[in-house]
Design an enzyme around this catalytic site. Structure first.
Site, PDB file in Angstrom:
ATOM      1  N   ASP A  14       0.893  -1.252  -0.088  1.00 16.20           N
ATOM      2  CA  ASP A  14      -0.021   0.138   0.114  1.00 16.20           C
ATOM      3  C   ASP A  14       1.034   1.260  -0.104  1.00 16.20           C
ATOM      4  OD1 ASP A  14      -2.491   1.604   0.418  1.00 16.20           O
ATOM      5  OD2 ASP A  14      -2.013   1.780   2.414  1.00 16.20           O
ATOM      6  N   SER A  15       0.150   2.608  -0.121  1.00 19.59           N
ATOM      7  CA  SER A  15       1.084   3.586  -0.261  1.00 19.59           C
ATOM      8  C   SER A  15       1.472   3.839   1.324  1.00 19.59           C
ATOM      9  CB  SER A  15       0.325   4.774  -0.580  1.00 19.59           C
ATOM     10  OG  SER A  15      -0.858   4.963   0.200  1.00 19.59           O
ATOM     11  N   TYR A  46      -0.810   8.297  -2.541  1.00 20.06           N
ATOM     12  CA  TYR A  46      -0.790   8.017  -3.895  1.00 20.06           C
ATOM     13  C   TYR A  46      -2.119   9.051  -4.584  1.00 20.06           C
ATOM     14  CZ  TYR A  46       2.220   4.023  -3.995  1.00 20.06           C
ATOM     15  OH  TYR A  46       3.481   3.056  -3.840  1.00 20.06           O
ATOM     16  N   GLY A  47      -3.077   9.034  -3.819  1.00 21.92           N
ATOM     17  CA  GLY A  47      -4.140   9.361  -4.438  1.00 21.92           C
ATOM     18  C   GLY A  47      -4.604  10.862  -5.056  1.00 21.92           C
ATOM     19  N   CYS A  77      -4.229  -1.648  -2.216  1.00 19.70           N
ATOM     20  CA  CYS A  77      -4.702  -0.305  -2.224  1.00 19.70           C
ATOM     21  C   CYS A  77      -5.599  -0.108  -3.427  1.00 19.70           C
ATOM     22  CB  CYS A  77      -3.156   0.474  -2.454  1.00 19.70           C
ATOM     23  SG  CYS A  77      -3.163   2.222  -2.928  1.00 19.70           S
ATOM     24  N   ASN A  78      -6.827   0.442  -3.049  1.00 17.06           N
ATOM     25  CA  ASN A  78      -7.624   0.842  -4.472  1.00 17.06           C
ATOM     26  C   ASN A  78      -6.943   1.601  -5.379  1.00 17.06           C
ATOM     27  OD1 ASN A  78     -10.430  -0.017  -3.292  1.00 17.06           O
ATOM     28  ND2 ASN A  78      -9.484   0.486  -1.732  1.00 17.06           N
ATOM     29  N   CYS A 187     -11.127   2.934   0.041  1.00 13.86           N
ATOM     30  CA  CYS A 187      -9.652   3.281   0.482  1.00 13.86           C
ATOM     31  C   CYS A 187      -9.327   2.463   1.471  1.00 13.86           C
ATOM     32  CB  CYS A 187      -9.624   4.696   0.363  1.00 13.86           C
ATOM     33  SG  CYS A 187      -7.764   5.151   1.111  1.00 13.86           S
ATOM     34  N   THR A 188      -8.211   1.667   1.407  1.00  9.34           N
ATOM     35  CA  THR A 188      -7.888   0.724   2.563  1.00  9.34           C
ATOM     36  C   THR A 188      -7.446   1.632   3.934  1.00  9.34           C
ATOM     37  OG1 THR A 188      -5.711   0.522   1.815  1.00  9.34           O
ATOM     38  CG2 THR A 188      -7.099  -0.992   0.905  1.00  9.34           C
ATOM     39  N   HIS A 189      -7.107   2.567   3.810  1.00  5.19           N
ATOM     40  CA  HIS A 189      -7.033   3.553   4.785  1.00  5.19           C
ATOM     41  C   HIS A 189      -8.338   3.944   5.847  1.00  5.19           C
ATOM     42  CE1 HIS A 189      -2.884   4.608   3.440  1.00  5.19           C
ATOM     43  NE2 HIS A 189      -2.760   5.296   4.093  1.00  5.19           N
TER      44      HIS A 189
END
Ligand code: DGL
Length: 280
Positions: A14-15, A46-47, A77-78, A187-189
């Site tokens: 992931d980021s 990243y987004g 990470c989407n 978003c995985t966050h």
């Protein structure tokens, strides 16, 4: 005959710390596997970057993990999935599994109101998301809800509920909650702050993510490819002991402590080796 690749770890990236929400479900679903977690903290978030930049960053991480030796890669990470999943899949023979906002499960829930998809600006702009939205727009009113700055806030202040709740109250003040039936955490966050989101939006709204679905899909794929590690005994002790090796770009040692703490909150103790990458 046993496939020698069975003992290789599964790479997850992931980021930043968001993919830990996916890793927790992977560990619960696949308790006998070894994992390598890569947080690309140096380039997080990243987004808000251009798509081709996120594509190159994601490919670099995939190359690094593949060089170490993995039997499968989970793009946790989407944003990275929407920018790079097809290219990464073309590069490797091992299975590559990505994330996508859980619009299909949200539609299946069949609530009366609209479906709000919280995600990064890049995920919501992507062709992949537009195709997803197009496939389900006959069944529900789907509203993209870009949450600029939320990933940065979670990276810095994930443990500070006040900062998180202030942000959420502000962005949700413009939303008519009466007409929302389900919120998709794209978003995985955001899965790391699900409790705070529920507190702000109330319990009448479903809040869902795609993490457990992704973990089940990884298991199915590993089984199909004869890559699943079933362990020596069927007995598991709790808290779950996970074998995870961490890499963080940008030499940010404290990120590993945070990752371990977040797993511990999920009842998972890391027993593996820990490494730190200076990869940039
Ligand atoms: N966890 C990433 C996702 O699922 C966050 C992307 C970012 O760094 O902005 O999209």
């Amino acid at each position: 005959m046993n496939n020698p690749k069975v003992n290789l770890p599964i790479g997850v990236f992931d980021s930043g710390i968001g993919g830990i929400s996916v890793l927790a479900d992977l560990i619960k679903t696949l308790p006998y596997e070894k994992f390598i977690y890569y947080a690309d903290t140096l380039y997080s978030p990243y987004g808000i970057r251009p798509e081709d930049t996120v594509r190159s960053l994601s490919i670099k991480v995939a190359e690094f993990l593949s060089f170490i030796g993995i039997k499968s890669l989970v793009v946790a990470c989407n944003t990275a999935t929407s920018a790079a999943i097809y290219e990464i899949r073309r590069m490797y023979t091992f299975p590559v599994i990505g994330m996508e906002p859980a619009v299909k499960p949200a539609v299946k829930l069949g609530g009366k109101g609209k479906i709000l998809v919280m995600a990064t600006p890049l995920t919501l702009k992507s062709k992949k998301f537009h195709e997803l939205m197009h496939s389900y727009k006959r069944f529900a009113d789907i509203i993209p809800f870009p949450c600029e700055k939320l990933v940065e806030i979670i990276e810095q202040d994930h443990a500070d509920r006040r900062v998180i709740e202030d942000y959420l109250s502000r962005v949700f003040s413009s939303i008519d909650k009466e007409h929302i039936s389900t919120i998709v955490l794209g978003c995985t966050h955001y899965a790391l702050i699900k409790k705070e989101i529920l507190k702000i939006v109330g319990n009448n709204i479903n809040v869902i993510d795609g993490n457990s679905g992704t973990a089940r899909q990884v298991k199915t794929v590993l089984q199909k490819e004869h890559l699943l590690n079933n362990g020596m005994s069927g007995k598991l002790s709790y808290p779950l002991k996970a074998n995870v090796r961490f890499y963080v770009s940008g030499n940010k040692k404290e990120v590993i402590t945070t990752c371990k703490q977040l797993l511990q909150n999920e009842g998972i103790v890391c027993s593996g080796e820990f490494s730190l990458s200076h990869y940039s």
